[in-house]
Design a protein around this motif. Structure first.
Motif, mmCIF file in Angstrom:
data_model
loop_
_atom_site.group_PDB
_atom_site.id
_atom_site.type_symbol
_atom_site.label_atom_id
_atom_site.label_comp_id
_atom_site.label_asym_id
_atom_site.label_seq_id
_atom_site.Cartn_x
_atom_site.Cartn_y
_atom_site.Cartn_z
ATOM 1 N N CYS A 17 14.969 -13.758 22.417
ATOM 2 C CA CYS A 17 14.639 -13.177 21.492
ATOM 3 C C CYS A 17 14.727 -11.517 21.899
ATOM 4 C CB CYS A 17 13.193 -13.402 21.661
ATOM 5 S SG CYS A 17 12.194 -13.470 22.643
ATOM 6 N N VAL A 18 14.555 -11.185 23.547
ATOM 7 C CA VAL A 18 14.170 -9.814 23.732
ATOM 8 C C VAL A 18 15.204 -9.016 24.217
ATOM 9 C CG1 VAL A 18 13.915 -8.838 26.660
ATOM 10 C CG2 VAL A 18 12.378 -10.682 25.256
ATOM 11 N N PRO A 22 15.801 -4.841 18.621
ATOM 12 C CA PRO A 22 16.016 -3.198 18.269
ATOM 13 C C PRO A 22 15.319 -1.852 18.502
ATOM 14 C CG PRO A 22 15.793 -4.050 16.440
ATOM 15 C CD PRO A 22 15.746 -4.943 16.793
ATOM 16 N N VAL A 23 13.991 -2.283 18.676
ATOM 17 C CA VAL A 23 12.895 -1.232 19.415
ATOM 18 C C VAL A 23 12.295 -2.335 19.885
ATOM 19 C CG1 VAL A 23 12.424 -0.518 16.677
ATOM 20 C CG2 VAL A 23 11.091 -3.053 17.064
ATOM 21 N N ASN A 24 12.216 -3.111 21.242
ATOM 22 C CA ASN A 24 11.939 -3.771 21.954
ATOM 23 C C ASN A 24 10.650 -3.736 22.236
ATOM 24 O OD1 ASN A 24 14.310 -3.277 23.419
ATOM 25 N ND2 ASN A 24 14.174 -1.112 23.617
ATOM 26 N N SER A 25 10.240 -4.328 21.402
ATOM 27 C CA SER A 25 8.889 -4.471 20.999
ATOM 28 C C SER A 25 8.739 -6.249 21.767
ATOM 29 C CB SER A 25 8.512 -5.180 19.642
ATOM 30 O OG SER A 25 9.317 -5.975 18.756
ATOM 31 N N TRP A 78 0.412 -6.212 28.531
ATOM 32 C CA TRP A 78 1.818 -6.640 29.553
ATOM 33 C C TRP A 78 2.400 -5.661 29.727
ATOM 34 C CZ3 TRP A 78 1.577 -11.888 27.212
ATOM 35 C CH2 TRP A 78 0.147 -13.317 27.525
ATOM 36 N N PRO A 79 3.787 -5.529 30.643
ATOM 37 C CA PRO A 79 4.494 -5.032 30.811
ATOM 38 C C PRO A 79 5.283 -4.970 29.544
ATOM 39 C CG PRO A 79 4.820 -6.729 32.296
ATOM 40 C CD PRO A 79 3.168 -6.256 31.331
ATOM 41 N N ASN A 80 5.782 -4.119 28.409
ATOM 42 C CA ASN A 80 7.218 -3.884 27.979
ATOM 43 C C ASN A 80 8.218 -4.229 28.309
ATOM 44 O OD1 ASN A 80 9.980 -2.110 26.635
ATOM 45 N ND2 ASN A 80 8.119 -3.137 25.114
ATOM 46 N N ILE A 81 8.569 -5.027 27.978
ATOM 47 C CA ILE A 81 10.884 -6.292 28.862
ATOM 48 C C ILE A 81 11.694 -5.745 27.405
ATOM 49 C CG2 ILE A 81 9.616 -8.752 27.153
ATOM 50 C CD1 ILE A 81 10.955 -9.772 30.122
ATOM 51 N N VAL A 82 12.774 -5.288 28.672
ATOM 52 C CA VAL A 82 14.455 -5.433 27.900
ATOM 53 C C VAL A 82 15.148 -5.691 27.937
ATOM 54 C CG1 VAL A 82 13.086 -2.782 27.166
ATOM 55 C CG2 VAL A 82 14.576 -3.042 29.226
ATOM 56 N N ALA A 83 15.368 -6.923 28.587
ATOM 57 C CA ALA A 83 15.934 -8.058 29.180
ATOM 58 C C ALA A 83 15.581 -9.155 29.397
ATOM 59 C CB ALA A 83 16.753 -6.974 30.366
ATOM 60 N N LYS A 84 17.062 -9.836 29.342
ATOM 61 C CA LYS A 84 16.522 -10.878 29.101
ATOM 62 C C LYS A 84 16.438 -11.422 30.757
ATOM 63 C CE LYS A 84 18.156 -15.965 28.424
ATOM 64 N NZ LYS A 84 19.437 -16.977 27.877
ATOM 65 N N ALA A 102 -4.691 -23.557 24.809
ATOM 66 C CA ALA A 102 -6.293 -24.140 25.892
ATOM 67 C C ALA A 102 -5.864 -24.572 27.451
ATOM 68 C CB ALA A 102 -7.210 -24.855 25.056
ATOM 69 N N GLU A 103 -5.333 -24.537 27.642
ATOM 70 C CA GLU A 103 -4.559 -25.154 29.093
ATOM 71 C C GLU A 103 -3.806 -24.239 29.879
ATOM 72 O OE1 GLU A 103 -4.748 -29.462 29.998
ATOM 73 O OE2 GLU A 103 -5.588 -29.925 27.767
ATOM 74 N N HIS A 104 -2.722 -23.576 29.095
ATOM 75 C CA HIS A 104 -1.322 -23.306 29.875
ATOM 76 C C HIS A 104 -1.508 -22.131 29.233
ATOM 77 C CE1 HIS A 104 -0.699 -27.273 30.728
ATOM 78 N NE2 HIS A 104 -0.261 -27.772 29.593
ATOM 79 N N PHE A 105 -1.934 -21.658 29.010
ATOM 80 C CA PHE A 105 -1.612 -19.943 28.601
ATOM 81 C C PHE A 105 -2.729 -19.196 29.825
ATOM 82 C CE2 PHE A 105 -4.425 -15.579 27.512
ATOM 83 C CZ PHE A 105 -2.622 -15.060 26.426
ATOM 84 N N SER A 106 -1.836 -18.414 30.146
ATOM 85 C CA SER A 106 -2.594 -17.080 30.972
ATOM 86 C C SER A 106 -2.348 -15.453 30.483
ATOM 87 C CB SER A 106 -1.404 -16.454 32.322
ATOM 88 O OG SER A 106 -2.247 -16.299 33.297
ATOM 89 N N PRO A 107 -3.729 -15.493 30.501
ATOM 90 C CA PRO A 107 -3.743 -13.778 30.535
ATOM 91 C C PRO A 107 -3.178 -12.908 30.763
ATOM 92 C CG PRO A 107 -5.467 -14.762 31.404
ATOM 93 C CD PRO A 107 -4.666 -16.365 31.374
ATOM 94 N N ASN A 108 -2.248 -13.285 32.638
ATOM 95 C CA ASN A 108 -2.333 -12.566 33.266
ATOM 96 C C ASN A 108 -0.142 -11.902 33.219
ATOM 97 O OD1 ASN A 108 -3.933 -12.818 35.777
ATOM 98 N ND2 ASN A 108 -3.410 -14.711 35.728
ATOM 99 N N PRO A 109 -0.496 -10.222 33.342
ATOM 100 C CA PRO A 109 0.638 -9.899 33.370
ATOM 101 C C PRO A 109 2.220 -10.726 34.060
ATOM 102 C CG PRO A 109 -0.243 -8.211 34.438
ATOM 103 C CD PRO A 109 -1.210 -9.537 34.298
ATOM 104 N N GLY A 110 3.172 -10.897 33.223
ATOM 105 C CA GLY A 110 4.315 -10.909 33.415
ATOM 106 C C GLY A 110 5.032 -9.676 34.667
ATOM 107 N N ASP A 111 6.015 -10.301 34.674
ATOM 108 C CA ASP A 111 6.777 -8.980 34.783
ATOM 109 C C ASP A 111 7.954 -8.723 33.644
ATOM 110 O OD1 ASP A 111 7.398 -9.326 37.572
ATOM 111 O OD2 ASP A 111 9.211 -11.394 37.777
ATOM 112 N N GLY A 112 7.587 -7.468 33.775
ATOM 113 C CA GLY A 112 8.304 -6.024 32.978
ATOM 114 C C GLY A 112 9.725 -6.227 32.951
#
Length: 112
Positions: A17-18, A22-25, A78-84, A102-112
């Motif tokens: 999807c990333v 067109p607007v890098n959202s 979280w960081p913006n991601i613009v490329a797959k 409930a069990e698998h969501f992490s509030p930690n940021p990923g790689d942007g």
């Protein structure tokens, strides 16, 4: 009417999807992506690109409107991601597994 990423993205995080946004959202968390509802222009091009079918317009959220708020909250953290990037090696195993929040969501940021 923005779109929101829902439960099925958790632990899948395919990121197809990333590249079409067109607007890098899109913003990357450790276990999922979110869409900034304040940036989304509701074009819908991301919806058919999501192999997990985890993106829906906010009008389809119904009782699960908490997804829109979750997307809004974490898009600001979280960081913006613009490329797959590379999806998790076990993404296909997690696609379609219900109730992952409930069990698998992490509030930690990923790689942007």
């Amino acid at each position: 009417m923005p779109h929101a990423v829902t439960d099925n993205c958790i632990r899948c995080k395919y990121m197809d999807c990333v590249e079409v946004c067109p607007v890098n959202s899109f913003y990357a968390g450790e276990t999922m992506l979110v869409i900034s509802p304040d940036e989304c222009i509701d074009c819908g091009v991301c919806v058919p690109e999501c192999p997990a079918q985890a993106i829906v317009p906010d009008t389809d959220l119904g009782e699960a409107s908490h997804w829109l708020e979750l997307n809004r909250k974490f898009a600001s953290l979280w960081p913006n991601i613009v490329a797959k990037g590379q999806p998790p090696h076990d993404a296909d195993v997690w696609s379609g597994v219900p109730n992952k929040l409930a069990e698998h969501f992490s509030p930690n940021p990923g790689d942007g």
